[in-house]
Design an enzyme around this catalytic site. Structure first.
Site, PDB file in Angstrom:
ATOM      1  N   ALA A 186      29.237  35.783  10.685  1.00  8.57           N
ATOM      2  CA  ALA A 186      29.987  36.888  10.081  1.00  8.57           C
ATOM      3  C   ALA A 186      29.118  37.946   9.426  1.00  8.57           C
ATOM      4  CB  ALA A 186      30.980  36.337   9.054  1.00  8.57           C
ATOM      5  N   SER A 198      35.115  34.340  26.027  1.00  7.85           N
ATOM      6  CA  SER A 198      34.602  35.559  26.665  1.00  7.85           C
ATOM      7  C   SER A 198      35.120  35.636  28.090  1.00  7.85           C
ATOM      8  CB  SER A 198      33.067  35.525  26.670  1.00  7.85           C
ATOM      9  OG  SER A 198      32.522  36.478  27.567  1.00  7.85           O
ATOM     10  N   TYR A 206      25.810  30.469  30.034  1.00  3.66           N
ATOM     11  CA  TYR A 206      26.721  31.176  29.124  1.00  3.66           C
ATOM     12  C   TYR A 206      28.162  30.948  29.561  1.00  3.66           C
ATOM     13  CZ  TYR A 206      28.936  34.941  26.476  1.00  3.66           C
ATOM     14  OH  TYR A 206      29.753  35.667  25.635  1.00  3.66           O
TER      15      TYR A 206
END
Length: 304
Positions: free
Chosen positions: A23, A150, A176
């Site tokens: 964050a 994603s 990924y």
């Protein structure tokens, strides 16, 4: 459902505790900013405490919520266990866990525990953290685990159970894609277990489309150059990229097991809406197998 859902639609978060990984920058920072602006106590769970402190200082100016920093290295099970212990001690209740942090397209490297870096950080790290914090969420009405995936979960993606750590064959994009596919399979299996447990805690997934963040910093130089050149045409600002996560985390109409992403063509840009993931992400047998393997690798048992 509102087609143009924005941060203005986030309900009041006063009294809620939100833990957001990664964050201190990008999507995580924008997610934390909006939650703090709506009154939540937000924990910035970050690897670099100094960067986290600077991010927190930038969020607390006019925000009614409280912002604190917790050191967390998702590539280390020791760090994850220490962070989870500190969070459990500091917060009797946790309303929201946003599994946002991630690495992308790294050369083959391993975590401190010997896992392939992208799979180890993006999936196994968040799997372990969720399992270690869930006891603080299960009694909290309406608590949510939001995991950021994603569109990369569709690209050369499969859960390679015979070579999870990419020891025999390694591709940055495939590794990924595997990690992001694992994020979705984890969400769907977690939701099934939560529903069977009888809790009101739910698991939801989101993806940012193509957001202009630092995530591509580990990509090959040619990829970074292309992103920089095409960013105005193909990407959206981090604040827009964070909206699917925020909707998944706060919209009262959200149901467990749902997946949110940008509503534009190809889910690249746009306001957040309910989307679907790849057919293989819904494979029940692979979801259950991945769960069992993840428990074995991390040593983390869920209270479900």
């Amino acid at each position: 459902m509102n087609a143009n859902w924005t941060a203005r639609h986030v309900p009041d978060q006063s009294g809620r505790v939100a833990v957001v990984t990664g964050a201190n920058t990008g999507l995580g920072l924008e997610t934390a900013r909006t939650l703090a602006d709506r009154g939540a106590t937000v924990v910035l769970a970050v690897r670099d405490v100094d960067k986290g402190a600077r991010a927190a200082a930038g969020l607390t100016g006019n925000a009614p919520g409280n912002v604190v920093v917790q050191q967390l290295d998702l590539s280390s099970l020791e760090s994850i266990r220490a962070a989870a212990s500190a969070l459990r001690d500091a917060h009797p209740r946790i309303d929201l866990l946003v599994n946002n942090a991630g690495v992308m397209y790294t050369p083959r490297q391993t975590t401190r525990d010997g896992f392939e870096r992208q799979f180890g950080t993006n999936h196994l790290g968040h799997f372990a953290l969720t399992g270690l914090l869930l006891e603080r969420m299960l009694p909290v009405p309406g608590s949510r685990v939001v995991t950021v995936s994603s569109t990369g979960h569709r690209i050369r993606a499969a859960i390679r159970f015979d070579d999870l750590q990419g020891e025999r064959s390694y591709s940055r994009a495939a590794a990924y894609g595997q990690s992001k596919l694992a994020n979705l399979m984890f969400t769907y299996e977690l939701q099934r277990r939560l529903a069977a447990h009888g809790t009101t805690t739910v698991a939801v997934a989101a993806h940012p489309g193509v957001a202009n963040t630092e995530l591509v910093r580990n990509s090959p130089a040619a990829v970074r150059a292309a992103v920089d050149r095409l960013a105005p045409l193909l990407t959206q600002p981090a604040a827009m990229g964070a909206l699917p996560t925020l909707r998944a985390a706060t919209d009262p109409s959200v149901l467990g097991g749902q997946y949110y992403g940008p509503g534009g063509r190809g889910e690249v840009r746009g306001y957040p809406r309910l989307v679907t993931s790849s057919p293989q992400s819904y494979d029940l047998a692979d979801q259950r197998r991945l769960w069992a393997v993840s428990q074995e690798l991390t040593g983390v048992e869920f209270p479900l």
